[in-house]
Design an enzyme around this catalytic site. Structure first.
Site, PDB file in Angstrom:
ATOM      1  N   HIS A   1      -8.242  -3.556  -6.489  1.00  0.00           N
ATOM      2  CA  HIS A   1      -8.447  -3.539  -5.191  1.00  0.00           C
ATOM      3  C   HIS A   1      -9.444  -2.590  -4.447  1.00  0.00           C
ATOM      4  O   HIS A   1      -9.919  -1.705  -5.081  1.00  0.00           O
ATOM      5  CB  HIS A   1      -6.896  -3.223  -4.722  1.00  0.00           C
ATOM      6  CG  HIS A   1      -6.666  -3.271  -3.228  1.00  0.00           C
ATOM      7  ND1 HIS A   1      -7.157  -2.676  -2.054  1.00  0.00           N
ATOM      8  CD2 HIS A   1      -6.101  -4.371  -2.351  1.00  0.00           C
ATOM      9  CE1 HIS A   1      -6.886  -2.846  -0.882  1.00  0.00           C
ATOM     10  NE2 HIS A   1      -6.204  -4.102  -1.238  1.00  0.00           N
TER      11      HIS A   1
ATOM     12  N   LYS B   1       0.923  -1.244  -0.113  1.00  0.00           N
ATOM     13  CA  LYS B   1       0.022  -0.124   0.069  1.00  0.00           C
ATOM     14  C   LYS B   1       0.774   1.248   0.079  1.00  0.00           C
ATOM     15  O   LYS B   1       1.925   1.202  -0.455  1.00  0.00           O
ATOM     16  CB  LYS B   1      -0.942  -0.050   1.177  1.00  0.00           C
ATOM     17  CG  LYS B   1      -1.709  -1.271   1.198  1.00  0.00           C
ATOM     18  CD  LYS B   1      -2.814  -1.239   2.252  1.00  0.00           C
ATOM     19  CE  LYS B   1      -3.513  -2.697   2.541  1.00  0.00           C
ATOM     20  NZ  LYS B   1      -4.654  -2.566   2.968  1.00  0.00           N
TER      21      LYS B   1
HETATM   22  C1  PEP Z   1      -5.083  -5.767   1.401  1.00  0.00           C
HETATM   23  O1  PEP Z   1      -5.229  -4.610   1.367  1.00  0.00           O
HETATM   24  O2  PEP Z   1      -4.870  -6.306   0.252  1.00  0.00           O
HETATM   25  C2  PEP Z   1      -5.161  -6.730   2.515  1.00  0.00           C
HETATM   26  C3  PEP Z   1      -5.352  -7.833   2.490  1.00  0.00           C
HETATM   27  O3  PEP Z   1      -4.684  -5.982   3.791  1.00  0.00           O
HETATM   28  P1  PEP Z   1      -4.678  -6.430   5.254  1.00  0.00           P
HETATM   29  O4  PEP Z   1      -3.918  -7.969   5.259  1.00  0.00           O
HETATM   30  O5  PEP Z   1      -4.013  -5.534   6.009  1.00  0.00           O
HETATM   31  O6  PEP Z   1      -6.088  -6.998   5.668  1.00  0.00           O
END
Ligand code: PEP
Length: 248
Positions: A95, A12
């Site tokens: 996403h 991210k």
């Molecule tokens: C993501 O954003 O793709 C994700 C799965 O985040 P997290 O593992 O922090 O829930």
């Protein structure tokens, strides 16, 4: 058929270039596993230093976003040829944060999937329902609709190389993980949908990940399910825990 496991980190909007290199060095020995495809999907500015830092290791580089044109007047965007030249192999598309915060719809997401394949990038196509849809028990129809739209015009040979990430929005970054049975239900549904839209051979090859608060404690159970071929990991991809997930 045996599908190769794929564990991808979604960094991210985290890590400056120097922090990114430090994380690669920290994880280097922890993520060694010849039986798994390991991918770091990183912010655009980190791609070049990360590609350099993981050279000669088992780690592949991914990006988090791109635009569908090769070049031109698209201020702030980055293109597939730019990513390719920098060493990117995988690209996250669709996403929920891009859909919800940046307004990306299934028309654009479908264009991105086709453009990625045309450019030699492997899409990690994300889908997933909100808490409201889960509670209303309409999540299965929602997921089917997303995948059907997003793959419009995509060929069977391309889908065989595709990675699909099932990421229930209510489980992303919340610490609340789908149970292994909940995750398996939807990943199985996605595979059956691919068999309907294409054929069984294609469904047998497409790799399906679960994503949503996957961590060192819950990864092994999730990954033991027959239709879960890997994970897309946010928060835990920034920590040594990521190595435990790769080796779960
Ligand atoms: C993501 O954003 O793709 C994700 C799965 O985040 P997290 O593992 O922090 O829930």
């Amino acid at each position: 058929m045996a599908r190769r496991r794929i564990i991808a980190g979604n960094w991210k909007m985290n890590k400056t270039p120097s922090e990114a290199v430090a994380l690669c060095n920290e994880l280097k020995d922890l993520v060694k596993n010849d039986a798994v495809d390991v991918v770091y999907c990183v912010p655009a500015i980190d791609i070049c230093p990360v590609a350099e830092a993981v050279k000669g290791t088992n780690v592949h580089v991914g990006a988090e976003n791109f635009y569908i044109e090769d070049k031109g007047a698209f201020t702030g965007e980055i293109s597939a040829p730019m990513l390719k030249e920098a060493g990117v192999e995988y690209i996250i598309i669709g996403h929920s944060e891009r859909r919800d915060i940046f307004g990306e719809n299934d028309v654009l997401i479908n264009q991105k999937v086709k453009k990625a394949f045309a450019s030699g990038l492997t899409p990690i196509l994300c889908c997933g329902e909100s808490l409201a849809l889960r509670k209303a028990d309409t999540y299965k129809e929602w997921i089917k609709r997303q995948i059907t739209w997003d793959l419009d015009g995509v060929t069977a040979d391309q889908v065989k190389k595709l990675v699909i990430a099932y990421e229930p929005i209510w489980a992303i970054g919340t610490g609340e993980t789908a149970t292994a049975d909940q995750a398996e239900e939807v990943c199985g549904l996605i595979r059956n949908l691919i068999a309907e839209l294409y054929d069984q051979a294609t469904a047998d090859e497409v790799r399906i990940q679960y994503g949503g608060s996957m961590n060192a404690g819950n990864a092994a159970e999730l990954l033991s399910k027959p239709n879960i071929d890997g994970g897309l990991i946010g928060g835990a991809s920034l920590k040594p825990d990521f190595g435990k997930i790769v080796n779960a």
